[in-house]
Design an enzyme around this catalytic site. Structure first.
Site, mmCIF file in Angstrom:
data_model
loop_
_atom_site.group_PDB
_atom_site.id
_atom_site.type_symbol
_atom_site.label_atom_id
_atom_site.label_comp_id
_atom_site.label_asym_id
_atom_site.label_seq_id
_atom_site.Cartn_x
_atom_site.Cartn_y
_atom_site.Cartn_z
ATOM 1 N N ASP A 102 0.976 -1.079 0.020
ATOM 2 C CA ASP A 102 -0.109 0.033 0.023
ATOM 3 C C ASP A 102 0.834 1.255 0.062
ATOM 4 O O ASP A 102 1.791 1.387 0.812
ATOM 5 C CB ASP A 102 -0.969 -0.047 1.118
ATOM 6 C CG ASP A 102 -2.273 0.802 1.087
ATOM 7 O OD1 ASP A 102 -2.103 1.871 0.548
ATOM 8 O OD2 ASP A 102 -3.380 0.478 1.501
ATOM 9 N N ASP A 103 0.609 2.256 -0.961
ATOM 10 C CA ASP A 103 1.411 3.385 -0.842
ATOM 11 C C ASP A 103 2.852 3.329 -1.497
ATOM 12 O O ASP A 103 3.632 4.014 -1.040
ATOM 13 C CB ASP A 103 1.352 4.152 0.149
ATOM 14 C CG ASP A 103 -0.117 4.865 0.468
ATOM 15 O OD1 ASP A 103 -0.989 4.392 -0.199
ATOM 16 O OD2 ASP A 103 -0.400 5.610 1.638
ATOM 17 N N CYS A 142 -6.305 4.212 -3.031
ATOM 18 C CA CYS A 142 -6.564 2.866 -2.696
ATOM 19 C C CYS A 142 -8.020 2.088 -3.236
ATOM 20 O O CYS A 142 -7.562 0.950 -3.939
ATOM 21 C CB CYS A 142 -6.505 2.801 -1.242
ATOM 22 S SG CYS A 142 -5.127 3.320 -0.259
ATOM 23 N N HIS A 196 -9.775 -2.050 -0.402
ATOM 24 C CA HIS A 196 -10.040 -0.775 0.569
ATOM 25 C C HIS A 196 -10.841 -1.272 1.730
ATOM 26 O O HIS A 196 -11.916 -1.816 1.674
ATOM 27 C CB HIS A 196 -10.666 0.417 -0.229
ATOM 28 C CG HIS A 196 -10.515 1.803 0.520
ATOM 29 N ND1 HIS A 196 -9.305 2.180 0.990
ATOM 30 C CD2 HIS A 196 -11.402 2.626 0.587
ATOM 31 C CE1 HIS A 196 -9.434 3.334 1.605
ATOM 32 N NE2 HIS A 196 -10.857 3.670 1.268
ATOM 33 N N ASP A 390 -0.713 -0.594 -5.038
ATOM 34 C CA ASP A 390 -1.926 0.049 -5.570
ATOM 35 C C ASP A 390 -1.620 1.356 -6.083
ATOM 36 O O ASP A 390 -2.454 1.826 -6.931
ATOM 37 C CB ASP A 390 -2.945 -0.085 -4.286
ATOM 38 C CG ASP A 390 -2.605 0.668 -3.075
ATOM 39 O OD1 ASP A 390 -1.420 1.380 -3.039
ATOM 40 O OD2 ASP A 390 -3.591 1.000 -2.239
ATOM 41 N N HIS A 391 -0.536 1.867 -5.724
ATOM 42 C CA HIS A 391 -0.080 3.160 -6.260
ATOM 43 C C HIS A 391 0.873 3.660 -5.558
ATOM 44 O O HIS A 391 1.430 3.139 -4.685
ATOM 45 C CB HIS A 391 -1.442 4.340 -6.010
ATOM 46 C CG HIS A 391 -1.937 4.318 -4.720
ATOM 47 N ND1 HIS A 391 -1.185 4.948 -3.625
ATOM 48 C CD2 HIS A 391 -3.169 3.933 -4.114
ATOM 49 C CE1 HIS A 391 -1.904 4.991 -2.583
ATOM 50 N NE2 HIS A 391 -3.038 4.139 -2.713
#
Length: 545
Positions: A102-103, A142, A196, A390-391
């Site tokens: 995540d992130d 997310c 999410h 996710d990003h």
């Protein structure tokens, strides 16, 4: 009894499909290698003149009767060989280990996003897997990103663009990735954040645990056991180290849960998903990971003064946003990013970068524990490993400290696919999207194709890293806000004529917007053709866990 019989039938069908897919996959490799060998031989042997026979004469009718039979015989031998090898090794379907961070931006050693990255476990996987250096998320938060991965559909198809949009209809009305594997004979389970808010659709998983039950001494994903050591900027942008061991942390629990499932004796193939929450904010980690990145040695990301001067108004609004658009006034701010100004004013930029790097190293260590379990299990030689985020995340670039932008720091994500039996991997700079994971895994595992997916299988790139893609990668932040990324350019369009264009080789940091430069008119025209034109309106509504 009927359920077991149906599961066995599905498994047998998947084995046949997988054998067919793997025959095609490996024989493509054989043809490519053979073509390379023959070409190299002809280049060396016939580049010079000998008895008036030149390279061109080789293809004349006089010599074709010699070359063609040789080629056909060698090719046939290699083809039969590769088919027999595949059938011999493919009696059991592939397993899948699906790992989401995540992130996580490109601050890993393998992706060379930061010179001080300490990520030995991700780097180890990159050495044997295919490294996608130009991979992008379809949604830049997310919720939309994870919805797009699990459905294989763009935000413009589902109507899920932000964390405020309701994804439930997308899960229920579409054949999700996990459901497709479950219905085709796989044991499907997961832990941590795959969707999410740690959501899971009941009936689409055999087992799933999102947020673990709080136990004695366990540390939740947003908890810090030593409150006095917390530094807080605003919202959840906070950080601090603590003395507890890794085993008591949230991500360690997710890894332990999935590891226990790996170590089980399975009577059918498995699809196991593991969501690693870090480096998501707040950046709370065991102190040893902060110590790995001494603050006095920290190198800040490269930034340019006045970087937003050539960015259109909506781009500036997005850069100055601090709430991921949960605040209705977020896109009307055209003065400054309050978080960025606070971090500069209080001299916390070094501290924040240290905290993010510590979180990345902590996440890498948890991933390493998961991979160690797999490597020591009976399934090590028959499991596809997929690593993705996710990003990305911005740490002061363009005065922004979050996700939810269309610049490279957010849209570009680490992506690695490691195939069983491969000791060395490769890398490709072809533009790919996370929505491509769904059709890729379906093809690799020999499952029935799913109609209507927006993604494009990555199997050709696993065979040949230089294979050309038919489409660029598209990321969306709303029905009208999109970025288009190909091999050489990054194009952003906010509608109403507001746009940005960056040349990746000449301007890797996206500092110089050349959208108004006539020299790039044709490039811009070509990329604009890929912009979604009929994006579904956002599905607004209450979003509860």
């Amino acid at each position: 009894m009927l359920v077991h019989l149906k599961s066995k039938i599905n498994t047998d069908l998947n084995i046949k499909r997988r054998i067919k897919a793997e025959v095609i996959f490996k024989c493509k490799n054989t043809v490519i290698k053979l073509h390379s060998i023959v070409t190299e031989f002809m280049n060396k042997a016939f580049r010079f003149k000998k008895n008036k026979m030149t390279y061109d004469v080789l293809y004349s009718n006089r010599y074709r009767f010699i070359i063609n039979p040789i080629f056909i015989i060698v090719y046939s031998f290699l083809l039969v060989s590769c088919v027999s090898q595949v059938k011999e090794k493919s009696s059991v379907p592939y397993n899948v280990l699906f790992v989401a961070f995540d992130d996580l931006n490109d601050w890993e050693g393998a992706f060379e996003g930061h010179p001080q990255a300490i990520t030995p476990n991700i780097d180890k996987l990159a050495e044997k897997g295919m490294l996608f250096t130009n991979a992008h998320c379809a949604g830049t938060m997310c919720n939309p990103s994870r919805v797009s991965v699990i459905t294989g559909l763009r935000p413009t198809t589902t109507g899920v663009y932000t964390n405020n949009d309701t994804p439930f209809s997308a899960y229920k009305e579409n054949q999700t990735l996990n459901k497709h594997f479950k219905e085709n004979g796989y044991y499907v389970a997961g832990a941590g954040k795959i969707l999410h808010k740690f959501y899971y659709e009941k009936g689409q998983w055999d087992e799933y645990v999102g947020k673990h039950n709080k136990g004695d001494n366990w540390i939740s994903n947003r908890e810090h056991p030593e409150i006095e050591k917390i530094t807080k900027v605003s919202g959840n942008i906070a950080w601090g180290g603590y003395e507890s061991s890794d085993s008591l942390t949230f991500d360690a629990r997710s890894v332990a849960w999935v590891s226990e499932r790996i170590n089980r004796k399975h009577d059918k193939p498995f699809f196991l998903a593991c969501g690693i929450f870090r480096p998501h904010i707040p950046w709370f980690n065991p102190q040893k990971y902060f110590d790995m990145h001494p603050k006095e040695e920290i190198k800040l990301p490269l930034v340019k003064d006045g970087d937003l001067d050539d960015v259109p108004l909506i781009g500036k609004n997005i850069a100055y946003s601090i709430s991921n658009f949960t605040d209705s006034d977020d896109l009307h701010n055209d003065s400054e990013n309050k978080e960025h100004e606070l971090i500069k004013r209080d001299g916390l930029w070094d501290d924040a970068v240290q905290a993010y790097q510590a979180s990345v190293s902590y996440a890498d260590a948890q991933f390493g524990n998961l991979m160690k379990t797999l490597e020591e299990s009976p399934y090590a030689d028959n499991t596809i490993v997929v690593l993705w985020s996710d990003h990305g995340w911005q740490l002061g670039e363009k005065e922004h400290w979050r996700k939810a932008t269309l610049w490279n720091e957010v849209t570009r994500v680490p992506l690695i696919i490691s195939m069983p039996g491969k000791e060395s991997g490769g890398r490709t700079n072809q533009p790919v999207s996370l929505i491509d994971l769904y059709p890729t895994l379906v093809e690799l595992c020999g499952l029935p194709e799913v109609e209507g997916l927006d993604g494009e299988s990555l199997v050709p790139l696993l065979t040949d890293p230089k294979a050309k893609r038919s489409n660029p990668a598209i990321s969306s932040l709303g029905p009208e806000y999109h970025s288009v990324k190909d091999e050489n350019y990054s194009y952003i369009n906010y509608g109403n004529g507001q746009e940005e264009l960056y040349h990746k080789d000449k301007d890797p940091h996206e500092w110089n917007n050349v959208a108004s430069n006539p020299a790039y008119a044709e490039i811009k025209k070509r990329l604009k053709e890929y912009l979604p034109t009929k994006g579904k309106e956002p599905i607004m509504g209450p979003y509860s866990e």
